[in-house]
Every structure is written in structure tokens, then in C-alpha cells.
Design an enzyme around this catalytic site. Structure first.
Site, mmCIF file in Angstrom:
data_model
loop_
_atom_site.group_PDB
_atom_site.id
_atom_site.type_symbol
_atom_site.label_atom_id
_atom_site.label_comp_id
_atom_site.label_asym_id
_atom_site.label_seq_id
_atom_site.Cartn_x
_atom_site.Cartn_y
_atom_site.Cartn_z
ATOM 1 N N LYS A 1 0.886 -1.168 0.000
ATOM 2 C CA LYS A 1 0.000 0.000 0.000
ATOM 3 C C LYS A 1 0.918 1.211 0.000
ATOM 4 O O LYS A 1 1.590 1.495 0.997
ATOM 5 C CB LYS A 1 -0.917 0.002 1.223
ATOM 6 N N ALA B 1 -9.387 5.261 3.701
ATOM 7 C CA ALA B 1 -9.267 6.460 4.540
ATOM 8 C C ALA B 1 -10.554 7.263 4.626
ATOM 9 O O ALA B 1 -11.276 7.422 3.650
ATOM 10 C CB ALA B 1 -8.149 7.385 4.070
ATOM 11 N N GLY B 2 -10.806 7.747 5.821
ATOM 12 C CA GLY B 2 -11.916 8.663 6.052
ATOM 13 C C GLY B 2 -13.221 8.013 6.457
ATOM 14 O O GLY B 2 -14.146 8.694 6.886
ATOM 15 N N GLY C 1 -8.163 9.134 9.150
ATOM 16 C CA GLY C 1 -8.515 9.309 10.552
ATOM 17 C C GLY C 1 -9.594 10.348 10.807
ATOM 18 O O GLY C 1 -9.957 10.584 11.957
ATOM 19 N N ASN D 1 -9.569 1.568 9.547
ATOM 20 C CA ASN D 1 -8.744 1.330 10.737
ATOM 21 C C ASN D 1 -9.304 2.072 11.940
ATOM 22 O O ASN D 1 -9.893 1.491 12.852
ATOM 23 C CB ASN D 1 -7.285 1.730 10.468
ATOM 24 N N THR D 2 -9.171 3.405 11.932
ATOM 25 C CA THR D 2 -9.532 4.187 13.111
ATOM 26 C C THR D 2 -10.987 3.958 13.534
ATOM 27 O O THR D 2 -11.279 3.909 14.738
ATOM 28 C CB THR D 2 -9.296 5.684 12.824
#
Lengths: 65, 261
Positions: free
Chosen positions: B95, B183-184, B156, B205-206
Site C-alpha cells: 500500500k 481512509a476517512g 482518521g 482502521n480508526t
């Protein structure tokens, strides 16, 4: 001689990357190495001479997103 | 859908960072039924050995890994890190992150294209973390990428799909390229929306790691991804501006009485 390992100064007695890794105590840890910003494969460490002031990076697996 | 020739067991890619404990990470990966977990590299002192413990945990999960080049701000850094990751994790998948702007962690798309070209020539399978820009996407594909990972919103931020129009245009322009919204994404509904736009996978993830109950949230994302994927493949109805009754009007009392007049 003095070299930089992971951004910190170290005094080492040996001069190949393989010997330095052993001297610093990494043993058989799963790591990857770079010298002066260039990747050094595990198979090449015993041939790679680190000179005074050389910058060594030793990286290991970590969490990532 | 194949990602560099690999059919994933699920379309949910899960990051491994920011969990409160290794046990919660492991349970979250299991609850999400993640098809891929993302991992990274860091400097390790010989005395710590934390990386070795983490690697054992990941191996026990038996899920394919996607190493990243997080934190790299130049082509040189990203290329060197990718090579180190390939040796440590034993995979050609990378990645690729080349960050150009710190506040938004926005990709340096110029560096990204260059690093993609170099790494592809070196035998990597590149998953470039990019914006939704069509022209950049075109360049990444020409540089050798066979998968695109456009951002939903800054890493994040949890803002979801910040530019739905742009993502829809990207999807429409490259209908056959595997695409992952990376992301996001902050809520399960954001993941569902990504699949409903036709994206093939999401990377989260977050949103899981920092949820009040990460394991429950991992389950929620698993279900949201499944719902979005099934919904999209079922071909949703088209929107209309005016109401159309869903209940048949034939035979209603009012129409009966009108017929006797």
C-alpha cells in the site's frame, strides 16, 4: 567507530552490516535494513561495509493502517 | 473481483493500528472477518522486540497482509520502505503512501506516480493511496498500478465519502479496475455507501480501533460491507423526483364509487 542506528549514535567494533546487527543484539529477529537511505537485503548484509558516520536503519513489523 | 490475481475472502480490509491491546486487535480482525490486514514497519531497538511479538500475532490470524509505506514523504523513502517491507513480510503487495501535505495527510500524487512506476518495475503489486482525481488515476494505471485506493476523506477524519461525485466519476471512468476506498470512513453506513457506488472494497482502521466497542464495531462493518455489496449487485432502483404509489390503487373504495357515477 561511531555510526547512527535508528537515529541514535552508537559505537561499534565491527564494520559489516551483518556483524553490526549481531553486535547490537538483534539476533535472528525479523528485521529489514537500510544503509545511508538504501535498502540492503539480508543476503547482502555480510558484504556491506559501514563506514564512520554511516546511517543504519533497522526496521521491524509494526501496526499500520 | 481479483486484486493482483487474488480473490479475497472478504472485501473489508482492516488496519491494525491504534487498538488498546493486541487481544482487542485480534478479536476485531476475527469479528470483521477481514480479507486483508494492513501492517507497517518501524525502528526497533534490539532490546524491545515488540515488532516480533506483533508479527507472531499477525501470523496467528492467518489473514493476508498488506504492508504500507505510512509516514513516507518522498519517493526515495517510500521506495526504500517498500523494499524493506517486502523482505520482512514476504509479499509483493504494497500500500503505497507518499504524503505531500501534513495537515490533511494528502497524497503527493506526483511522487506517488513516480514511486508506483519504480516499484512496479521492481516487481511490486502496488496499491496506491491516492485522491479521486481522474487524471492522476490514469497516470497511476499507466505507471503499472492495477488497483486504485482513492481516499474517502483525510486519514482518521471519519468524515465518510467527502466527494461522492468525484468517486462516482472515478468508478464510472475505470469500470474494470479494482478500487478500494481507503481512509476517512468513520461509520458502517459510509462503508455501505462506498459499495453502493460500486467500489470493490474498503479499508478501515480508526473507525474500528477507536470505537467505544471495537469488536462490536468490527462486526457492524462486516455487516455493512456485506449489505452494500449485496445491494449494489442487486441493481438498485433509480431515483425519481415525483412520488409513485407502491400500493396498487385499482379496487380502492374511492375508485369503485367513481365508477358508479
Amino acid at each position: 567507530m561511531q555510526i547512527i542506528v535508528n537515529n541514535e549514535p552508537h559505537i561499534v567494533q565491527t564494520n559489516t552490516l551483518a556483524e553490526i546487527i549481531h553486535e547490537l543484539g538483534y539476533g535472528t529477529a525479523r528485521i529489514a535494513t537500510a544503509l545511508n537511505g538504501d535498502f540492503v537485503p539480508a543476503s547482502q548484509r555480510k558484504h556491506k561495509i559501514v563506514e564512520e558516520g554511516g546511517v543504519v536503519e533497522i526496521l521491524a513489523p509494526m501496526q499500520g493502517g | 473481483m481479483l486484486f493482483y490475481g487474488v480473490e479475497l475472502s472478504s472485501r473489508l480490509m482492516l488496519g491494525t493500528a491504534q487498538y488498546d491491546s493486541p487481544a482487542i486487535l485480534a478479536e476485531s480482525v476475527k469479528a470483521a472477518q477481514a480479507g486483508v490486514v494492513t501492517v507497517s514497519l518501524r525502528r526497533e531497538a534490539a532490546s524491545l522486540q515488540t515488532g516480533q511479538a506483533f508479527w507472531s500475532l499477525i501470523q496467528d490470524l492467518n489473514v493476508p497482509v498488506l504492508p504500507n509505506t505510512a509516514g513516507c514523504h518522498s519517493v526515495k523513502e517510500a521506495v526504500t520502505t517498500a523494499h524493506m517491507a517486502r523482505e520482512v513480510f514476504g509479499t509483493n503487495w504494497i500500500k503505497l503512501e507518499v504524503i505531500g501535505q501534513g495537515d490533511l495527510l494528502q497524497p503527493d500524487v506526483f511522487g506517488l506516480v513516480e514511486a508506483t512506476r519504480i516499484l512496479t518495475e521492481d516487481g511490486f503489486n502496488v496499491f496506491p493511496y491516492t485522491t479521486e482525481d481522474l487524471v492522476v488515476a490514469e497516470r497511476l494505471l499507466k505507471a503499472g498500478a492495477e488497483v486504485l485506493m482513492p481516499w474517502g476523506a483525510p486519514i482518521g477524519s471519519g468524515k465518510g465519502l467527502n466527494n461522492v461525485f468525484g468517486l462516482r466519476a472515478l468508478r464510472a471512468h475505470f469500470p474494470k479496475i479494482p478500487m478500494v476506498v481507503d481512509a476517512g470512513i468513520g461509520k458502517p453506513s459510509h462503508a455501505t455507501a462506498a459499495f453502493e457506488l460500486g467500489f470493490d472494497a474498503v479499508l478501515i482502521n480508526t473507525a474500528v480501533a477507536k470505537a467505544g466497542d471495537p469488536i462490536k464495531m468490527a462486526t457492524a462493518f462486516k455487516l455493512a460491507c456485506q449489505a452494500g455489496l449485496a445491494g449494489f449487485s442487486s441493481i438498485p432502483m433509480e431515483e425519481r423526483d415525483m412520488a409513485v404509489p407502491s400500493t396498487p390503487t385499482l379496487g380502492l373504495a374511492s375508485s369503485l364509487s367513481e365508477s358508479f357515477i
